[in-house]
Design an enzyme around this catalytic site. Sequence first.
Site, mmCIF file in Angstrom:
data_model
loop_
_atom_site.group_PDB
_atom_site.id
_atom_site.type_symbol
_atom_site.label_atom_id
_atom_site.label_comp_id
_atom_site.label_asym_id
_atom_site.label_seq_id
_atom_site.Cartn_x
_atom_site.Cartn_y
_atom_site.Cartn_z
ATOM 1 N N TYR A 59 0.840 -1.202 0.000
ATOM 2 C CA TYR A 59 0.000 0.000 0.000
ATOM 3 C C TYR A 59 0.877 1.255 0.000
ATOM 4 O O TYR A 59 0.737 2.125 -0.852
ATOM 5 C CB TYR A 59 -0.885 -0.051 1.232
ATOM 6 N N ASP A 60 1.804 1.303 0.962
ATOM 7 C CA ASP A 60 2.626 2.508 1.134
ATOM 8 C C ASP A 60 3.434 2.820 -0.122
ATOM 9 O O ASP A 60 3.476 3.966 -0.587
ATOM 10 C CB ASP A 60 3.619 2.327 2.300
ATOM 11 N N ASN A 79 -6.474 9.049 8.762
ATOM 12 C CA ASN A 79 -7.601 8.177 9.159
ATOM 13 C C ASN A 79 -8.944 8.896 9.158
ATOM 14 O O ASN A 79 -9.134 9.846 9.917
ATOM 15 C CB ASN A 79 -7.359 7.613 10.566
ATOM 16 N N ARG A 115 -10.925 -1.937 9.697
ATOM 17 C CA ARG A 115 -10.258 -0.796 10.319
ATOM 18 C C ARG A 115 -10.843 -0.563 11.711
ATOM 19 O O ARG A 115 -11.914 -1.074 12.050
ATOM 20 C CB ARG A 115 -10.358 0.443 9.421
ATOM 21 N N THR A 152 -1.116 5.785 18.567
ATOM 22 C CA THR A 152 -2.103 6.851 18.376
ATOM 23 C C THR A 152 -2.515 6.991 16.907
ATOM 24 O O THR A 152 -1.778 6.604 16.001
ATOM 25 C CB THR A 152 -1.547 8.218 18.834
ATOM 26 N N ASP A 179 3.030 -1.594 12.155
ATOM 27 C CA ASP A 179 1.960 -0.696 12.603
ATOM 28 C C ASP A 179 2.558 0.628 13.103
ATOM 29 O O ASP A 179 3.308 0.630 14.078
ATOM 30 C CB ASP A 179 1.213 -1.402 13.750
HETATM 31 P P1 NAD Z 1 -12.831 1.594 0.317
HETATM 32 O O1 NAD Z 1 -12.228 0.235 0.296
HETATM 33 O O2 NAD Z 1 -14.143 1.772 1.001
HETATM 34 O O3 NAD Z 1 -12.978 2.162 -1.141
HETATM 35 C C1 NAD Z 1 -12.082 1.871 -2.189
HETATM 36 C C2 NAD Z 1 -12.875 1.599 -3.453
HETATM 37 O O4 NAD Z 1 -11.969 1.385 -4.541
HETATM 38 C C3 NAD Z 1 -13.740 0.338 -3.340
HETATM 39 O O5 NAD Z 1 -15.056 0.607 -3.748
HETATM 40 C C4 NAD Z 1 -13.049 -0.656 -4.283
HETATM 41 O O6 NAD Z 1 -13.938 -1.610 -4.831
HETATM 42 C C5 NAD Z 1 -12.432 0.295 -5.311
HETATM 43 N N1 NAD Z 1 -11.304 -0.294 -6.037
HETATM 44 C C6 NAD Z 1 -10.181 -0.846 -5.510
HETATM 45 N N2 NAD Z 1 -9.378 -1.287 -6.493
HETATM 46 C C7 NAD Z 1 -10.004 -0.985 -7.666
HETATM 47 C C8 NAD Z 1 -9.672 -1.187 -9.031
HETATM 48 N N3 NAD Z 1 -8.541 -1.793 -9.405
HETATM 49 N N4 NAD Z 1 -10.549 -0.739 -9.981
HETATM 50 C C9 NAD Z 1 -11.695 -0.120 -9.631
HETATM 51 N N5 NAD Z 1 -12.069 0.073 -8.353
HETATM 52 C C10 NAD Z 1 -11.228 -0.360 -7.390
HETATM 53 O O7 NAD Z 1 -11.737 2.553 0.983
HETATM 54 P P2 NAD Z 1 -11.806 4.113 1.341
HETATM 55 O O8 NAD Z 1 -11.522 4.262 2.772
HETATM 56 O O9 NAD Z 1 -13.021 4.726 0.771
HETATM 57 O O10 NAD Z 1 -10.517 4.656 0.560
HETATM 58 C C11 NAD Z 1 -10.640 5.328 -0.680
HETATM 59 C C12 NAD Z 1 -9.306 5.950 -1.060
HETATM 60 O O11 NAD Z 1 -8.891 6.873 -0.063
HETATM 61 C C13 NAD Z 1 -8.184 4.930 -1.217
HETATM 62 O O12 NAD Z 1 -7.386 5.308 -2.321
HETATM 63 C C14 NAD Z 1 -7.393 5.076 0.075
HETATM 64 O O13 NAD Z 1 -6.043 4.774 -0.119
HETATM 65 C C15 NAD Z 1 -7.593 6.552 0.381
HETATM 66 N N6 NAD Z 1 -7.438 6.798 1.813
HETATM 67 C C16 NAD Z 1 -8.454 6.514 2.687
HETATM 68 C C17 NAD Z 1 -8.268 6.734 4.044
HETATM 69 C C18 NAD Z 1 -9.349 6.488 5.067
HETATM 70 O O14 NAD Z 1 -9.103 6.669 6.256
HETATM 71 N N7 NAD Z 1 -10.563 6.102 4.687
HETATM 72 C C19 NAD Z 1 -7.036 7.236 4.513
HETATM 73 C C20 NAD Z 1 -6.024 7.472 3.590
HETATM 74 C C21 NAD Z 1 -6.236 7.275 2.244
HETATM 75 N N1 UDP Z 2 -6.512 -1.638 15.659
HETATM 76 C C1 UDP Z 2 -6.891 -2.283 16.823
HETATM 77 N N2 UDP Z 2 -7.952 -3.147 16.782
HETATM 78 C C2 UDP Z 2 -8.674 -3.382 15.651
HETATM 79 C C3 UDP Z 2 -8.290 -2.723 14.462
HETATM 80 C C4 UDP Z 2 -7.190 -1.856 14.504
HETATM 81 O O1 UDP Z 2 -6.274 -2.083 17.877
HETATM 82 O O2 UDP Z 2 -9.634 -4.179 15.718
HETATM 83 C C5 UDP Z 2 -5.399 -0.691 15.722
HETATM 84 C C6 UDP Z 2 -4.321 -0.917 14.667
HETATM 85 O O3 UDP Z 2 -3.354 -1.828 15.136
HETATM 86 C C7 UDP Z 2 -3.770 0.476 14.483
HETATM 87 C C8 UDP Z 2 -4.945 1.383 14.748
HETATM 88 O O4 UDP Z 2 -5.913 0.592 15.440
HETATM 89 O O5 UDP Z 2 -2.772 0.727 15.446
HETATM 90 C C9 UDP Z 2 -5.601 1.928 13.480
HETATM 91 O O6 UDP Z 2 -5.819 0.825 12.622
HETATM 92 P P1 UDP Z 2 -6.650 0.920 11.265
HETATM 93 O O7 UDP Z 2 -6.721 -0.463 10.711
HETATM 94 O O8 UDP Z 2 -7.938 1.614 11.491
HETATM 95 O O9 UDP Z 2 -5.814 1.864 10.274
HETATM 96 P P2 UDP Z 2 -4.288 2.322 10.139
HETATM 97 O O10 UDP Z 2 -4.241 3.670 10.730
HETATM 98 O O11 UDP Z 2 -3.380 1.378 10.874
HETATM 99 O O12 UDP Z 2 -4.058 2.317 8.678
#
Ligand code: NAD
Ligand code: UDP
Length: 319
Positions: free
Chosen positions: A150-151, A179, A191, A215, A278
Amino acid sequence: MRILITGAAGFLGSHLCERFIDEGHYVIGMDNFVTGNIDNLTCLAGNPKFLFIRHDVANFIFVPGEIDAVLHFASPASPNPASPYGYTNLPIQTMKAGALGTHNTLGVARSHNARYLLASTSEIYGDPLEHPQTESYWGHVDPIGVRSVYDEAKRFAEALTMAYHRYHGINTRIARIFNTFGPRMHLDDGRVVPNFIQQALRSEALTIYGDGSQTRSFCYVSDLVEGIYRLLLSEEHNPVNIGNPNEIAILELAETINKMIGNQAEVILKPASRLGDDPQRRRPDITRAKEILGWEPTIPLEEGLKRTIPYFQQKLGLV
Ligand code: NAD
Ligand code: UDP
């Protein structure tokens, strides 16, 4: 504008589709449902300002008609290996969505001369050695760790976005999203917020990975959407952190959710190694977002949780 939003059936993507349509724009939502859910788009079914295309963004993208803006949100986003939707269980798809998907969506932006916004992440900072994280911090990422799929895909995506901006002159933006939580997160997302709320609603013990001292800083979805909306309308090409700087330990988050729901069960501490690398601390410095976008979050954590809990109650059939 006519806007392409990838990841439209996901948590953030579906809220963004709704917001842009509410603002009067026409939205083409694209998704392959790898982690998303068509139910998230029910509110847009039959809307004349919305078109849905089922497609994997890792493959060449054709969109009918003109496009004025592209928002690339398609990617698995949960790190939890206990979830079927966790990116550690979808490693190749995650790398392809971040790398090939970014290349293809940048190609759409280039061929339509459209503005472009990449959904990047606080994960590009890795397990950060600087705190809070400013956009100038380069990060501390294990290139082969559990989270690297991912990263590193997101780091590649940022580099490619800047290359298209610098070399092809594409009008790009990069949102480093911290987040975010709210309604429409998948029940099995894995999550922490959806896990804890569901466990508390079922009167189960909340599972904490590690000792809970790590945190995070949680942003409610409507604040995130406002930040993304403003960033798309801005002319800022360098990365901008979008998140809530209110930092909380995971143990305290568990206690807050238990208290709000009235769950008497204890928390269970599980091995931290479950999630590999993590990050121990995470908090955005949002000075740039404030200055450039005039944006900062307005919804406190407890208020956001209050708006999110009923969604899971309904999904679990408890109301
Ligand atoms: P999510 O899993 O709910 O949504 C992701 C969507 O992308 C899903 O509907 C999935 O089916 C679609 N998808 C994945 N791969 C695909 C592909 N190859 N072709 C077409 N569709 C595809 O997750 P989210 O939390 O809504 O995250 C959305 C975006 O925001 C991601 O790019 C994620 O990295 C970024 N993001 C989210 C968070 C957060 O906290 N929610 C934090 C940082 C970054
Ligand atoms: N975490 C937890 N219990 C759970 C799910 C997550 O303690 O059931 C912790 C996880 O180890 C991380 C933090 O909560 O330290 C946030 O995790 P999340 O999966 O929401 O997203 P991240 O910020 O790690 O991408």
